[in-house]
Design a protein around this motif. Structure first.
Motif, mmCIF file in Angstrom:
data_model
loop_
_atom_site.group_PDB
_atom_site.id
_atom_site.type_symbol
_atom_site.label_atom_id
_atom_site.label_comp_id
_atom_site.label_asym_id
_atom_site.label_seq_id
_atom_site.Cartn_x
_atom_site.Cartn_y
_atom_site.Cartn_z
ATOM 1 N N CYS A 1 -13.105 11.580 8.829
ATOM 2 C CA CYS A 1 -11.746 10.998 8.718
ATOM 3 C C CYS A 1 -10.958 11.878 10.200
ATOM 4 O O CYS A 1 -11.179 12.791 10.615
ATOM 5 C CB CYS A 1 -11.004 11.595 7.514
ATOM 6 S SG CYS A 1 -9.514 11.036 7.413
ATOM 7 N N HIS B 1 -11.012 3.391 5.620
ATOM 8 C CA HIS B 1 -11.004 2.235 4.653
ATOM 9 C C HIS B 1 -12.295 1.114 4.939
ATOM 10 O O HIS B 1 -12.481 0.533 4.155
ATOM 11 C CB HIS B 1 -9.518 1.646 4.839
ATOM 12 C CG HIS B 1 -8.583 2.330 4.013
ATOM 13 N ND1 HIS B 1 -7.602 3.445 4.568
ATOM 14 C CD2 HIS B 1 -8.135 2.434 2.626
ATOM 15 C CE1 HIS B 1 -6.628 3.677 3.630
ATOM 16 N NE2 HIS B 1 -7.141 3.090 2.329
ATOM 17 N N SER C 1 -7.581 -0.977 6.716
ATOM 18 C CA SER C 1 -6.666 -0.498 5.546
ATOM 19 C C SER C 1 -5.981 -1.206 4.749
ATOM 20 O O SER C 1 -6.072 -1.195 3.349
ATOM 21 C CB SER C 1 -5.688 0.502 6.206
ATOM 22 O OG SER C 1 -4.853 1.178 5.178
ATOM 23 N N CYS C 2 -5.167 -2.308 5.141
ATOM 24 C CA CYS C 2 -4.461 -3.154 4.355
ATOM 25 C C CYS C 2 -5.252 -4.060 3.722
ATOM 26 O O CYS C 2 -5.275 -4.565 2.698
ATOM 27 C CB CYS C 2 -3.345 -3.874 5.277
ATOM 28 S SG CYS C 2 -1.950 -2.827 6.016
ATOM 29 N N ASP D 1 -8.070 -0.254 12.827
ATOM 30 C CA ASP D 1 -6.806 0.042 12.413
ATOM 31 C C ASP D 1 -5.956 0.850 13.469
ATOM 32 O O ASP D 1 -6.393 1.994 13.955
ATOM 33 C CB ASP D 1 -6.972 1.025 11.214
ATOM 34 C CG ASP D 1 -7.255 0.343 9.940
ATOM 35 O OD1 ASP D 1 -6.527 -0.573 9.301
ATOM 36 O OD2 ASP D 1 -8.368 0.436 9.309
ATOM 37 N N THR E 1 -12.838 3.788 10.950
ATOM 38 C CA THR E 1 -11.798 4.181 9.977
ATOM 39 C C THR E 1 -12.480 4.559 8.653
ATOM 40 O O THR E 1 -13.230 3.698 8.186
ATOM 41 C CB THR E 1 -10.737 3.342 10.295
ATOM 42 O OG1 THR E 1 -10.825 2.161 9.488
ATOM 43 C CG2 THR E 1 -10.026 3.175 11.519
ATOM 44 N N CYS F 1 -4.860 4.487 12.377
ATOM 45 C CA CYS F 1 -5.377 5.566 12.921
ATOM 46 C C CYS F 1 -5.678 5.820 14.477
ATOM 47 O O CYS F 1 -5.478 6.890 15.077
ATOM 48 C CB CYS F 1 -6.840 5.224 12.432
ATOM 49 S SG CYS F 1 -7.232 5.414 10.606
ATOM 50 N N GLN G 1 0.846 -1.178 -0.054
ATOM 51 C CA GLN G 1 -0.073 -0.010 -0.079
ATOM 52 C C GLN G 1 0.854 1.205 -0.033
ATOM 53 O O GLN G 1 0.749 2.039 -0.799
ATOM 54 C CB GLN G 1 -0.621 0.028 1.405
ATOM 55 C CG GLN G 1 -1.766 1.232 1.193
ATOM 56 C CD GLN G 1 -2.734 1.131 2.505
ATOM 57 O OE1 GLN G 1 -3.357 2.250 2.521
ATOM 58 N NE2 GLN G 1 -2.726 0.268 3.257
ATOM 59 N N SER H 1 -6.596 -5.225 10.014
ATOM 60 C CA SER H 1 -6.354 -3.980 9.559
ATOM 61 C C SER H 1 -7.207 -3.718 8.326
ATOM 62 O O SER H 1 -7.072 -4.349 7.150
ATOM 63 C CB SER H 1 -4.854 -3.797 8.934
ATOM 64 O OG SER H 1 -4.823 -2.591 8.206
#
Length: 237
Positions: free
Chosen positions: A164, A132, A78-79, A202, A130, A205, A44, A76
């Protein structure tokens, strides 16, 4: 079911307790979890900063490492979003593995079909969804459904929860002033809940918000969703 843990770079390096919590939780629910040692970064950060060729190599390595597993669980969002949304675009052959990657709350609710995981966490908690998890993976209320079934928890509503926190990976570095202002708004909202702990899916964050909470001496700790769900009366967090 053959399950693997994709722990991610941030968790492996800075928050290993989160990865251990995922394994402890899934084992308590009756599932063995493998940890493939060949796993590396999902790519990422490389993709976001323009290193597409290097990211593709990581995508291919990820697909090869996790190919033997029926499900890949990650703490996660995000990942997880990077793998599910971008891996198939960067390397089409990775799409099969990418489709078997789940953020923890998705795996618990959608795959295992559970919301009550036997957790115990007697604290007032605010949950931050979060970006994502909310906008890319679209986990919806799955984390909240899990948290509501935790015994002893006092779940506080977080005003403007969907806003956010201002981290956004390199965004926080390239746009520090804007990022800090966004984080200040988030911290004010968290403090207003009178929560003892802030929870999210996450740790990146949580690190951003947690730093501001610490600097302002808010008295609010941060804790990953996995760690709350893994906590029990016998083994409290």
């Amino acid at each position: 079911m053959k399950i693997a843990l994709f722990v991610t770079c941030v968790n492996d390096t800075l928050y290993p307790a989160t990865g251990r919590a995922v394994v402890r939780l899934l084992r308590r629910l009756g599932h063995d979890v493998d940890f493939p040692r060949a796993q590396t970064c999902c790519g990422q950060m490389h993709l976001n900063t323009g290193y597409r060729r290097q990211a593709v190599r990581m995508v291919k390595g990820f697909a090869e490492t996790f190919a033997p597993y029926e499900a890949v669980v990650t703490p996660s969002a995000s990942c997880g979003a990077m793998v599910r949304e971008w891996h198939p675009r960067l390397a089409p052959r990775a799409s099969g593995v990418a489709s078997r990657v789940y953020e923890l709350s998705e795996f618990l609710v959608d795959v295992l079909g559970v919301t009550d995981v036997g957790a115990y966490f007697p604290h007032r908690v605010a949950y931050h969804p979060t970006c994502h998890s909310l906008r890319m993976l679209r986990v919806g209320d799955r984390p909240l459904r899990l948290l509501r079934r935790v015994r002893g928890i006092d779940l506080a509503g977080l005003p403007d929860a969907a806003e956010c926190c201002g981290f956004g990976g390199t965004f926080a570095l390239k746009n520090a002033a804007v990022s800090a202002a966004m984080c200040a708004d988030k911290v004010a909202a968290v403090r207003g809940t009178r929560a003892e702990a802030l929870c999210a899916a996450d740790n990146s964050c949580l690190a951003h918000i947690g730093g501001a909470l610490s600097r302002t001496r808010a008295g609010v700790r941060t804790v990953h969703l996995a760690e709350i769900l893994a906590s029990t009366e016998e083994d409290p967090l």
